[in-house]
Motif scaffolding. Structure first.
Motif: not given
Length: 123
Positions: A12-20, A27-30, A37-41, A51-55
């Protein structure tokens, strides 16, 4: 609804993060929607999805108020109180037992052990 961008695991590119990850940054998604979204096969099953949110749109975590701290302390104390002997067990009562280990297993302790003094017969 537009389709979400999907990234492979660890790509995933910089600027995205999961809730954890947001929480680790304080921070929180707000209220923002999921941005990507990330997918791990996996073998033989569907992929794991994160799921990813914008930082840059995340907001700081709300501070705990004294009332929330008090409610949390009360809830934790209730989890430590044995319903049979009404004592603080010193640990969280296991839901599988429903009582402290002294009440659940009164006959398993060696004779004369102070931690096995049954509260039901001592009164």
């Amino acid at each position: 609804m537009a389709a979400l961008p999907v990234y492979r695991w660890r790509l995933a590119p910089d600027g995205y993060a999961t809730r954890r990850q947001l929480r680790a940054l304080g921070l929180r998604p707000g209220g923002q929607d999921v941005a990507a979204q990330l997918e791990r096969p996996r073998r033989r099953r569907g992929p794991l999805v994160a799921y990813l949110y914008r930082v840059d749109r995340a907001v700081p975590v709300r501070a705990m108020t004294p009332a929330k701290w008090a409610a949390l302390a009360k809830a934790n104390a209730a989890r430590r109180a044995c319903p049979a002997c009404r004592r603080d067990a010193g640990y969280v009562i296991p839901p599988s037992l429903g009582t402290c280990t002294t009440c659940a297993f009164p006959d398993t302790a060696p004779e004369g052990a102070s931690w096995n003094s049954s509260p039901h017969t001592a009164r």
